[in-house]
Design a protein around this motif. Structure first.
Motif, PDB file in Angstrom:
ATOM      1  N   SER A  50       0.849  -1.190   0.000  1.00 18.91           N
ATOM      2  CA  SER A  50       0.000   0.000   0.000  1.00 18.91           C
ATOM      3  C   SER A  50       0.881   1.236   0.000  1.00 18.91           C
ATOM      4  CB  SER A  50      -0.891   0.024   1.249  1.00 18.91           C
ATOM      5  OG  SER A  50      -1.985  -0.855   1.107  1.00 18.91           O
ATOM      6  N   ASP A  51       0.416   2.278  -0.681  1.00 20.87           N
ATOM      7  CA  ASP A  51       1.116   3.551  -0.691  1.00 20.87           C
ATOM      8  C   ASP A  51       0.401   4.473   0.284  1.00 20.87           C
ATOM      9  OD1 ASP A  51       2.170   6.091  -1.238  1.00 20.87           O
ATOM     10  OD2 ASP A  51       2.573   5.571  -3.332  1.00 20.87           O
ATOM     11  N   HIS A  52       0.971   4.660   1.477  1.00 24.54           N
ATOM     12  CA  HIS A  52       0.296   5.430   2.520  1.00 24.54           C
ATOM     13  C   HIS A  52       0.327   6.927   2.265  1.00 24.54           C
ATOM     14  CE1 HIS A  52      -0.400   1.914   4.933  1.00 24.54           C
ATOM     15  NE2 HIS A  52       0.875   1.587   4.915  1.00 24.54           N
ATOM     16  N   ARG A  53       1.104   7.358   1.301  1.00 23.88           N
ATOM     17  CA  ARG A  53       1.193   8.778   1.017  1.00 23.88           C
ATOM     18  C   ARG A  53       0.342   9.170  -0.196  1.00 23.88           C
ATOM     19  NH1 ARG A  53       5.171   6.575   3.386  1.00 23.88           N
ATOM     20  NH2 ARG A  53       6.379   7.645   5.018  1.00 23.88           N
ATOM     21  N   ALA A  54       0.483   8.416  -1.267  1.00 20.69           N
ATOM     22  CA  ALA A  54      -0.251   8.747  -2.493  1.00 20.69           C
ATOM     23  C   ALA A  54      -1.583   8.018  -2.592  1.00 20.69           C
ATOM     24  CB  ALA A  54       0.610   8.426  -3.715  1.00 20.69           C
ATOM     25  N   GLY A  55      -1.775   6.982  -1.789  1.00 21.78           N
ATOM     26  CA  GLY A  55      -2.976   6.166  -1.874  1.00 21.78           C
ATOM     27  C   GLY A  55      -2.826   5.052  -2.889  1.00 21.78           C
ATOM     28  N   GLY A  56      -3.705   4.065  -2.834  1.00 21.25           N
ATOM     29  CA  GLY A  56      -3.636   2.927  -3.749  1.00 21.25           C
ATOM     30  C   GLY A  56      -2.448   2.030  -3.448  1.00 21.25           C
ATOM     31  N   LEU A  57      -1.973   1.344  -4.478  1.00 18.64           N
ATOM     32  CA  LEU A  57      -0.844   0.435  -4.338  1.00 18.64           C
ATOM     33  C   LEU A  57       0.385   1.013  -5.022  1.00 18.64           C
ATOM     34  CD1 LEU A  57      -2.543  -3.004  -5.167  1.00 18.64           C
ATOM     35  CD2 LEU A  57      -2.328  -1.875  -2.937  1.00 18.64           C
ATOM     36  N   VAL A  58       1.554   0.683  -4.492  1.00 19.22           N
ATOM     37  CA  VAL A  58       2.782   1.072  -5.180  1.00 19.22           C
ATOM     38  C   VAL A  58       2.938   0.199  -6.417  1.00 19.22           C
ATOM     39  CG1 VAL A  58       3.903   1.831  -3.059  1.00 19.22           C
ATOM     40  CG2 VAL A  58       4.180  -0.529  -3.820  1.00 19.22           C
ATOM     41  N   ASP A  59       3.696   0.655  -7.381  1.00 21.30           N
ATOM     42  CA  ASP A  59       3.947  -0.122  -8.584  1.00 21.30           C
ATOM     43  C   ASP A  59       4.551  -1.479  -8.205  1.00 21.30           C
ATOM     44  OD1 ASP A  59       4.434  -0.227 -11.654  1.00 21.30           O
ATOM     45  OD2 ASP A  59       6.383  -0.713 -10.749  1.00 21.30           O
ATOM     46  N   ALA A  60       4.013  -2.547  -8.776  1.00 14.86           N
ATOM     47  CA  ALA A  60       4.448  -3.898  -8.402  1.00 14.86           C
ATOM     48  C   ALA A  60       5.925  -4.125  -8.716  1.00 14.86           C
ATOM     49  CB  ALA A  60       3.591  -4.940  -9.120  1.00 14.86           C
ATOM     50  N   GLY A  61       6.375  -3.649  -9.873  1.00 12.03           N
ATOM     51  CA  GLY A  61       7.771  -3.831 -10.233  1.00 12.03           C
ATOM     52  C   GLY A  61       8.703  -3.090  -9.301  1.00 12.03           C
ATOM     53  N   ALA A  62       8.341  -1.864  -8.955  1.00 13.80           N
ATOM     54  CA  ALA A  62       9.164  -1.076  -8.039  1.00 13.80           C
ATOM     55  C   ALA A  62       9.202  -1.722  -6.661  1.00 13.80           C
ATOM     56  CB  ALA A  62       8.626   0.344  -7.954  1.00 13.80           C
ATOM     57  N   ASN A  63       8.061  -2.256  -6.231  1.00 10.85           N
ATOM     58  CA  ASN A  63       8.031  -2.903  -4.924  1.00 10.85           C
ATOM     59  C   ASN A  63       8.865  -4.180  -4.934  1.00 10.85           C
ATOM     60  OD1 ASN A  63       6.898  -2.764  -2.185  1.00 10.85           O
ATOM     61  ND2 ASN A  63       5.923  -4.707  -2.727  1.00 10.85           N
ATOM     62  N   ALA A  64       8.833  -4.915  -6.044  1.00 14.97           N
ATOM     63  CA  ALA A  64       9.654  -6.117  -6.157  1.00 14.97           C
ATOM     64  C   ALA A  64      11.135  -5.758  -6.074  1.00 14.97           C
ATOM     65  CB  ALA A  64       9.356  -6.847  -7.467  1.00 14.97           C
ATOM     66  N   GLU A  65      11.524  -4.659  -6.702  1.00 16.16           N
ATOM     67  CA  GLU A  65      12.915  -4.221  -6.629  1.00 16.16           C
ATOM     68  C   GLU A  65      13.297  -3.873  -5.188  1.00 16.16           C
ATOM     69  OE1 GLU A  65      13.513  -1.016  -9.329  1.00 16.16           O
ATOM     70  OE2 GLU A  65      13.175  -2.244 -11.126  1.00 16.16           O
ATOM     71  N   ARG A  66      12.388  -3.268  -4.478  1.00 12.21           N
ATOM     72  CA  ARG A  66      12.658  -2.922  -3.081  1.00 12.21           C
ATOM     73  C   ARG A  66      12.808  -4.195  -2.235  1.00 12.21           C
ATOM     74  NH1 ARG A  66      12.593   0.628   0.966  1.00 12.21           N
ATOM     75  NH2 ARG A  66      11.428   0.190   2.874  1.00 12.21           N
ATOM     76  N   LEU A  67      11.938  -5.162  -2.459  1.00 13.58           N
ATOM     77  CA  LEU A  67      12.047  -6.418  -1.719  1.00 13.58           C
ATOM     78  C   LEU A  67      13.368  -7.119  -2.023  1.00 13.58           C
ATOM     79  CD1 LEU A  67       8.399  -7.776  -2.142  1.00 13.58           C
ATOM     80  CD2 LEU A  67       9.419  -6.844  -0.049  1.00 13.58           C
ATOM     81  N   ALA A  68      13.786  -7.071  -3.274  1.00 14.15           N
ATOM     82  CA  ALA A  68      15.067  -7.672  -3.645  1.00 14.15           C
ATOM     83  C   ALA A  68      16.217  -6.966  -2.931  1.00 14.15           C
ATOM     84  CB  ALA A  68      15.262  -7.600  -5.156  1.00 14.15           C
ATOM     85  N   ALA A  69      16.108  -5.657  -2.776  1.00 15.12           N
ATOM     86  CA  ALA A  69      17.144  -4.905  -2.080  1.00 15.12           C
ATOM     87  C   ALA A  69      17.163  -5.237  -0.587  1.00 15.12           C
ATOM     88  CB  ALA A  69      16.941  -3.408  -2.289  1.00 15.12           C
ATOM     89  N   VAL A  70      15.993  -5.434  -0.001  1.00 16.15           N
ATOM     90  CA  VAL A  70      15.922  -5.850   1.399  1.00 16.15           C
ATOM     91  C   VAL A  70      16.543  -7.230   1.565  1.00 16.15           C
ATOM     92  CG1 VAL A  70      14.378  -6.428   3.310  1.00 16.15           C
ATOM     93  CG2 VAL A  70      13.904  -4.427   1.891  1.00 16.15           C
ATOM     94  N   ARG A  71      16.239  -8.138   0.633  1.00 12.86           N
ATOM     95  CA  ARG A  71      16.829  -9.478   0.686  1.00 12.86           C
ATOM     96  C   ARG A  71      18.352  -9.401   0.592  1.00 12.86           C
ATOM     97  NH1 ARG A  71      16.224 -12.746   3.155  1.00 12.86           N
ATOM     98  NH2 ARG A  71      14.104 -13.257   2.565  1.00 12.86           N
ATOM     99  N   ALA A  72      18.849  -8.584  -0.329  1.00 14.30           N
ATOM    100  CA  ALA A  72      20.298  -8.449  -0.492  1.00 14.30           C
ATOM    101  C   ALA A  72      20.934  -7.857   0.762  1.00 14.30           C
ATOM    102  CB  ALA A  72      20.603  -7.584  -1.709  1.00 14.30           C
TER     103      ALA A  72
END
Length: 252
Positions: free
Chosen positions: A115-137
Motif C-alpha cells: 500500500s502507498d500510505h502517502r499517495a494512496g492505492g498500491l505502489v507499482d508492483a515492479g518497483a516494490n519487487a525491486e525494493r524487496l530484492a534490495a531488502v533481501r540483499a
C-alpha cells in the motif's frame, strides 16, 4: 548475536515449509508475547495496528518508527523464540537501514506491504519487487536471512483494484515478490474460499491467510494449503473489549 539471530531466522523460515501450518496470534507488547509463547506457539508476530493503537497512534505508518521499533525490541527481549515484525510499508527507510533496525531490536522477520500510505492505492508492483530484492540483499549482506512476508493489498478497498481483478492482480504481484526474494505472500483481506484456493494454487510459494467467520477456520485453511495464518489486531481489540466491559460494570 548474529549467530543467534541467524538461527532464529532459519527456524522461522523452516516453519513456513513445515507439515504443520504456522499459526501466529499477533501480539502488541511483551506481556502478550509471553502469553503466546507460554501457550506453545513456536514464533511471535506483531500487528502494526495493535502496536500503534497501544502507543496512541493510527495504523498505516501513523506512529513514529522509533516507537514502533522500540516496542518490537521489548517484545523480542521478552521471548526466546523468533520474532517477526509488522513493518508496514517500511517507513520510508532504505533497505539496509530497515534490515539494520530490525536486527538491532532482535527481529528476524518482517511484513512489508505494498500500500502507498502517502499517495494512496498500491505502489507499482515492479518497483516494490525491486525494493524487496534490495531488502533481501541487505539481509544477506548482514548475515541474517530475514524472513520477508510480502503483503499484497489488492483485496483492500483502498487498493483501487476492481473486485473481479483482485485474484489475478494478487497472483501477479505474489509471483513478482517471490522472485524478488520474499519468503511468503500475504494477500490480506481475502474472504472468499475460492479466492484463497486460487491464490494457493497459483502463487508458487507459502501463502499467509486469515480466518473468517464465514467458515474459513484454521482447519479449512489448512485443507486449502495455506502455510501461515495471522490475526492482525483481533486479539488486542478483543482484550480492550473485555477491559471496557469490566470497567463499565464497576459503574453499575
Amino acid at each position: 548475536m548474529t549467530s543467534e539471530l541467524k538461527a532464529h531466522a532459519d527456524t522461522l523460515r523452516a516453519l513456513h515449509h513445515a507439515d504443520e501450518m504456522l499459526v501466529l496470534p499477533n501480539v502488541w507488547d511483551a506481556a502478550s508475547a509471553k502469553i503466546v509463547v507460554e501457550a506453545g506457539f513456536p514464533a511471535v508476530a506483531t500487528a502494526s495496528a495493535a502496536v500503534s493503537a497501544m502507543l496512541g497512534f493510527p495504523d498505516g505508518e501513523g506512529a513514529p518508527w522509533q516507537e514502533m521499533f522500540a516496542a518490537a525490541g521489548r517484545i523480542a527481549r521478552a521471548v526466546p523464540v523468533p520474532v517477526t515484525v509488522d513493518a508496514e510499508a517500511g517507513y520510508g527507510m532504505e533497505p539496509r537501514e530497515l534490515v539494520d533496525r530490525l536486527l538491532e531490536v532482535g527481529a528476524v522477520g518482517c511484513n512489508l506491504e505494498d500500500s502507498d500510505h502517502r499517495a494512496g492505492g498500491l505502489v507499482d508492483a515492479g518497483a516494490n519487487a525491486e525494493r524487496l530484492a534490495a531488502v533481501r540483499a541487505a539481509a544477506d549482506d548482514a548475515g541474517v536471512p530475514i524472513v520477508i512476508n510480502a503483503r499484497v493489498d489488492a483485496f483492500l478497498g483502498s487498493s483501487g483494484v476492481p473486485p473481479q481483478e483482485r485474484v489475478t492482480e494478487a497472483v501477479r504481484r505474489g509471483r513478482l515478490y517471490l522472485e524478488a526474494g520474499a519468503d511468503c505472500v500475504y494477500p490480506i483481506g481475502v474472504g472468499d474460499e475460492q479466492d484463497v484456493a486460487a491464490l494457493v494454487a497459483q502463487v508458487p510459494g507459502p501463502v499467509n491467510g486469515n480466518t473468517r467467520p464465514n467458515g474459513l477456520d484454521l482447519a479449512r485453511l489448512r485443507e486449502l494449503g495455506v502455510a501461515r495464518v495471522s490475526y492482525g489486531p483481533r486479539f488486542y481489540f478483543g482484550a480492550l473489549d473485555t477491559f471496557r466491559s469490566a470497567v463499565r460494570e464497576l459503574l453499575d
